[in-house]
Design a protein around this motif. Structure first.
Motif, mmCIF file in Angstrom:
data_model
loop_
_atom_site.group_PDB
_atom_site.id
_atom_site.type_symbol
_atom_site.label_atom_id
_atom_site.label_comp_id
_atom_site.label_asym_id
_atom_site.label_seq_id
_atom_site.Cartn_x
_atom_site.Cartn_y
_atom_site.Cartn_z
ATOM 1 N N ASN A 515 5.260 -7.795 4.600
ATOM 2 C CA ASN A 515 4.812 -8.079 3.232
ATOM 3 C C ASN A 515 4.109 -6.878 2.614
ATOM 4 O OD1 ASN A 515 2.474 -8.189 4.748
ATOM 5 N ND2 ASN A 515 1.628 -9.954 3.649
ATOM 6 N N ALA A 516 4.527 -5.688 3.027
ATOM 7 C CA ALA A 516 4.122 -4.424 2.416
ATOM 8 C C ALA A 516 2.629 -4.140 2.549
ATOM 9 C CB ALA A 516 4.539 -4.379 0.948
ATOM 10 N N LYS A 517 2.013 -4.566 3.656
ATOM 11 C CA LYS A 517 0.599 -4.263 3.890
ATOM 12 C C LYS A 517 0.499 -2.971 4.711
ATOM 13 C CE LYS A 517 -1.216 -7.943 1.875
ATOM 14 N NZ LYS A 517 -0.042 -8.564 1.299
ATOM 15 N N PHE A 518 0.991 -1.881 4.095
ATOM 16 C CA PHE A 518 1.115 -0.603 4.786
ATOM 17 C C PHE A 518 -0.238 0.091 4.934
ATOM 18 C CE2 PHE A 518 5.160 -1.057 2.331
ATOM 19 C CZ PHE A 518 5.970 -1.320 3.413
ATOM 20 N N ALA A 519 -0.345 0.952 5.947
ATOM 21 C CA ALA A 519 -1.561 1.732 6.131
ATOM 22 C C ALA A 519 -1.840 2.622 4.930
ATOM 23 C CB ALA A 519 -1.430 2.576 7.402
ATOM 24 N N ALA A 520 -0.793 3.131 4.305
ATOM 25 C CA ALA A 520 -0.971 4.009 3.145
ATOM 26 C C ALA A 520 -1.668 3.316 1.986
ATOM 27 C CB ALA A 520 0.382 4.547 2.691
ATOM 28 N N ASN A 521 -1.637 1.973 1.964
ATOM 29 C CA ASN A 521 -2.333 1.250 0.897
ATOM 30 C C ASN A 521 -3.836 1.492 0.921
ATOM 31 O OD1 ASN A 521 0.156 0.166 0.293
ATOM 32 N ND2 ASN A 521 -0.272 -1.851 1.143
ATOM 33 N N ALA A 522 -4.376 1.868 2.080
ATOM 34 C CA ALA A 522 -5.822 2.067 2.207
ATOM 35 C C ALA A 522 -6.289 3.380 1.610
ATOM 36 C CB ALA A 522 -6.226 1.996 3.675
ATOM 37 N N ASP A 524 -4.504 4.801 -1.273
ATOM 38 C CA ASP A 524 -3.705 5.027 -2.482
ATOM 39 C C ASP A 524 -4.510 4.947 -3.769
ATOM 40 O OD1 ASP A 524 -4.187 2.325 -2.680
ATOM 41 O OD2 ASP A 524 -2.080 1.715 -2.787
ATOM 42 N N GLY A 525 -5.821 4.689 -3.680
ATOM 43 C CA GLY A 525 -6.652 4.611 -4.871
ATOM 44 C C GLY A 525 -6.559 3.309 -5.631
ATOM 45 N N ASN A 526 -5.722 2.372 -5.158
ATOM 46 C CA ASN A 526 -5.567 1.070 -5.813
ATOM 47 C C ASN A 526 -6.254 0.015 -4.950
ATOM 48 O OD1 ASN A 526 -4.791 -1.376 -6.919
ATOM 49 N ND2 ASN A 526 -2.628 -0.821 -7.121
ATOM 50 N N PRO A 527 -7.389 -0.532 -5.397
ATOM 51 C CA PRO A 527 -8.120 -1.479 -4.553
ATOM 52 C C PRO A 527 -7.457 -2.836 -4.401
ATOM 53 C CG PRO A 527 -9.167 -1.266 -6.689
ATOM 54 C CD PRO A 527 -8.091 -0.226 -6.653
ATOM 55 N N LEU A 528 -6.322 -3.068 -5.074
ATOM 56 C CA LEU A 528 -5.630 -4.346 -4.910
ATOM 57 C C LEU A 528 -4.482 -4.275 -3.917
ATOM 58 C CD1 LEU A 528 -5.653 -5.910 -8.459
ATOM 59 C CD2 LEU A 528 -6.916 -6.605 -6.445
ATOM 60 N N THR A 529 -4.157 -3.088 -3.439
ATOM 61 C CA THR A 529 -3.204 -2.999 -2.338
ATOM 62 C C THR A 529 -3.992 -2.931 -1.041
ATOM 63 O OG1 THR A 529 -3.115 -0.582 -2.460
ATOM 64 C CG2 THR A 529 -1.512 -1.824 -3.774
ATOM 65 N N VAL A 530 -3.430 -3.497 0.013
ATOM 66 C CA VAL A 530 -4.205 -3.692 1.238
ATOM 67 C C VAL A 530 -3.430 -3.191 2.448
ATOM 68 C CG1 VAL A 530 -5.245 -5.435 2.756
ATOM 69 C CG2 VAL A 530 -5.375 -5.704 0.271
ATOM 70 N N TRP A 531 -4.147 -2.492 3.317
ATOM 71 C CA TRP A 531 -3.629 -2.266 4.673
ATOM 72 C C TRP A 531 -4.062 -3.457 5.511
ATOM 73 C CZ3 TRP A 531 -7.190 -0.327 8.829
ATOM 74 C CH2 TRP A 531 -6.565 -0.368 10.086
ATOM 75 N N HIS A 532 -3.112 -4.041 6.240
ATOM 76 C CA HIS A 532 -3.422 -5.135 7.154
ATOM 77 C C HIS A 532 -2.619 -4.937 8.423
ATOM 78 C CE1 HIS A 532 -4.226 -9.077 8.776
ATOM 79 N NE2 HIS A 532 -4.917 -9.438 7.714
ATOM 80 N N THR A 533 -3.239 -5.124 9.553
ATOM 81 C CA THR A 533 -2.518 -5.035 10.818
ATOM 82 C C THR A 533 -1.530 -6.180 10.934
ATOM 83 O OG1 THR A 533 -4.324 -6.225 11.890
ATOM 84 C CG2 THR A 533 -4.362 -3.825 12.006
#
Length: 640
Positions: A515-522, A524-533
């Motif tokens: 569901n696109a919870k990539f590490a790069a989301n942490a 990317d400067g966008n606080p609504l995208t999430v890195w999740h294991t």
């Protein structure tokens, strides 16, 4: 007794009421969204009360080994409706709006040809609006509820759907905010449907949304009073109340059938939709407070949970009730699953099932061999696939492949119901046979199509209460309200934080790609995208979780800034954390800092002695809810 005589007796049994009443039997099927195998009180659950379901089980038959069609919502509904296992179905992903193909038969289209009134009430999941998969194109006279699963994640959306048209819900603002509880409206629609069609045969399908999604139930509901003072977290209390609410409404349906004089003319079935999710896990209750997959007396556990294909991801409660036809007090160990529902209903109603199904009628198990007119047939095997997972069961042998191209596991359920001892090395011939059957069971999925996705996307946005294009924006992880975006952005101050434009993820121990919870989301400067294991696909990895950031060049850094996820959840929110800095991505010395974060949406910092290096390693050692995950909305480094 000769088979022809048995068949004749069975036909007389099934149509005797139709001869007297000039109509074939009605069918009511209620499917609770996410209800776990051991979360009903007839299975000994000490927390949740289901008195009507208990009485229904005592007066009918319950199954110990009737499995879902899949371990998630949309694929399991497709399997149920079409009589096919997930190697042949069109809907095998859980995006929410993936459609059935236009020509596919369902239980409703089969019964429609027989003259039945057909109604559906709840969550469809087999095609968004303006697709080939909408329910009114697959045999339903009426379907009231949600077509898309994202839409169904709110019990207070501004509208639900009736045959693709919007039904406004007064005072609703989306998510958990509103005045009109959607499930009440949906259930009343089912009651009205039965009353309206009491004089002709009907099929009433209730894939109701509780207890899944937001754990919302009005405080005024009688079920809430039973649990509001229990010593559990509030979501766990509301979940239990939602289950008891559904049980009360099941009792209302049974009373309605008696009131209308239809009880003995109606086969009523109740089940979950996929394996339990092990909700509200903690160190004290690692399989969840309500123990969806753990025997409340013996402690024996079924491995896995919703989303994977171990037994725990597929086991569901199932009860059938038909006064005068199903003998009371029965418990069956017959091995069967959702594809069997279509041929069973076909035999009950005298309908002709499609030729391309995988299911086998379980009528002889329900009413007895003599009444059915033939012995109970057995499956050669049961088959499932979802995402990277494949599973097959033949008798007590069960083979699982958790990852495409990965190793297969083999379990002997007669001695190992918890699937804890892989015996593939000891029984290579058994595994080879099951792998060959699994390969033959799979065909590539051919999904339906959309003419336009405009209204479908509108329905998905309605979860948040606003559905005009100016109030929302798309992000890599979904659609968000702009107000939410602005609020989250305000929570991520960038003063003193190094610019992350040239940063990269050098290494990550786990990320949830599905569901696109990539590490790069942490970063990317966008606080609504999430890195999740990883929490889907296979069993989640446990702590520590590690992420290494490449800053692109050496920098002198003196603090790490962390922002927890900004949605309604806390899963993965980091508690104990440590930071290390190095010029070699594969060689880090002692951590430069360790700390424990608190449970807050506000940014938090961990300061340390200024240290120079190109690579920063963040290690999450624990989670605020004691879960096995890690997540971050944003990570920043303060320095020069």
């Amino acid at each position: 007794m000769h088979r022809a005589v048995l068949a004749c007796l069975g036909l007389l049994f099934l149509v005797s009421s139709a001869t007297a009443e000039t109509r074939p039997p009605n069918v009511v099927y209620m499917m609770a969204d996410e209800l776990g195998y051991y979360e009903v009180s007839y299975m000994g659950n000490p927390n949740i009360r289901t008195p009507n379901l208990d009485r229904m089980a005592a007066a009918g038959i319950r199954f110990n080994n009737l499995f879902a069609g899949s371990s998630v919502c949309a694929p399991t509904r497709c399997s149920f409706l079409t009589g096919k296992h997930s190697g042949h179905t069109s809907v095998r992903v859980n995006g929410g709006g993936t459609p059935l193909r236009a020509e596919e038969e369902t239980i409703a289209s089969m019964l429609k040809r027989k003259g039945y009134a057909t109604g559906g009430f709840g969550k469809w999941g087999c095609g968004g609006r303006d697709s080939t998969g909408v329910p009114e194109r697959h045999g339903f006279d009426v379907f009231l509820g949600y077509y898309d699963q994202v839409h169904a994640h709110s019990f207070y959306p501004p509208y639900i759907l009736r045959n693709s048209e919007e039904v406004p819900l007064a005072g609703n603002r989306g998510l958990s905010d509103g005045e009109t509880y959607s499930h009440y409206v949906i259930f009343e629609g089912a009651v009205d449907f039965i009353r309206q069609h009491k004089d002709k045969p009907f099929f009433c399908y209730l894939p109701v949304t509780p207890p899944h999604g937001a754990f919302d139930i009005p405080d005024s509901d009688p079920a809430w009073a039973m649990y509001q003072d229990k010593p559990w977290p509030e979501p766990a209390r509301r979940y239990a109340a939602m289950v008891t609410m559904i049980d009360r409404q099941l009792g209302d349906l049974l009373e309605l059938l008696k009131e209308l004089g239809l009880a003995e003319q109606t086969l009523v079935m109740f089940s979950g939709d996929n394996g339990g999710a092990d909700y509200f896990a903690s160190p004290e209750y690692p399989r969840g407070i309500h123990g969806a997959n753990k025997h409340p007396q013996t402690g024996v556990e079924y491995r896995g949970r919703k989303g994977n294909l171990y037994e725990g991801g597929l086991r569901i409660p199932f009860v059938a009730y038909w006064p005068g036809k199903i003998a009371p007090g029965q418990v069956s160990d017959h091995l069967c699953y959702f594809p069997d529902m279509l041929p069973t209903i076909a035999e009950v109603t005298g309908s002709t099932p499609p030729a391309d199904i995988d299911g086998i009628s379980i009528l002889p198990t329900l009413v007895g061999q003599q009444a059915a007119g033939h012995p109970q047939k057995q499956h050669e095997y049961l088959y499932w696939e979802i995402g990277s997972w494949t599973a097959i069961r033949q008798g007590d042998w069960r083979a699982v492949q958790p990852k495409t191209g990965g190793d297969w596991e083999l379990y002997d359920l007669s001695t190992d119901p918890s699937e804890s001892n892989d015996v593939s090395a000891q029984h290579p011939h058994v595994l080879a046979k099951l792998k060959a059957l699994a390969a033959a069971a799979h065909q590539p999925a051919v999904e339906g199509t959309f003419t336009t996705t405009e209204r479908h996307e509108r329905d998905r946005r309605a979860k948040y209460g606003k559905h005009d294009d100016t109030s929302i924006e798309a992000t890599p992880s979904g659609v968000r309200k702009k107000e939410q975006t602005n609020q989250a952005a305000h929570r991520w101050p960038t003063e003193g934080v190094l610019a992350s434009k040239n940063w990269k993820i050098a290494r990550v121990s786990s990320e949830n790609v599905g569901n696109a919870k990539f590490a790069a989301n942490a970063i990317d400067g966008n606080p609504l995208t999430v890195w999740h294991t990883r929490f889907s696909g296979s069993e989640p990895e446990k702590h520590p979780h590690e992420l290494v950031i490449d800053l692109g060049a050496s920098h002198r850094v003196r603090a790490l800034r962390y922002l927890a996820r900004q949605d309604n959840g806390w899963n993965g929110t980091i508690r104990d954390i440590e930071v290390a800095v190095s010029d070699d991505p594969d060689a880090f010395g002692e951590p430069v800092a360790k700390t424990a974060f608190t449970k807050t949406r506000e940014p938090q910092e961990i300061a340390f002695e200024p240290t120079t290096g190109r690579y920063v390693r963040i290690r999450a050692l624990s989670e605020v809810n004691a879960g096995p995950w890690a997540s971050a909305a944003e990570l920043g480094l303060v320095g020069e």
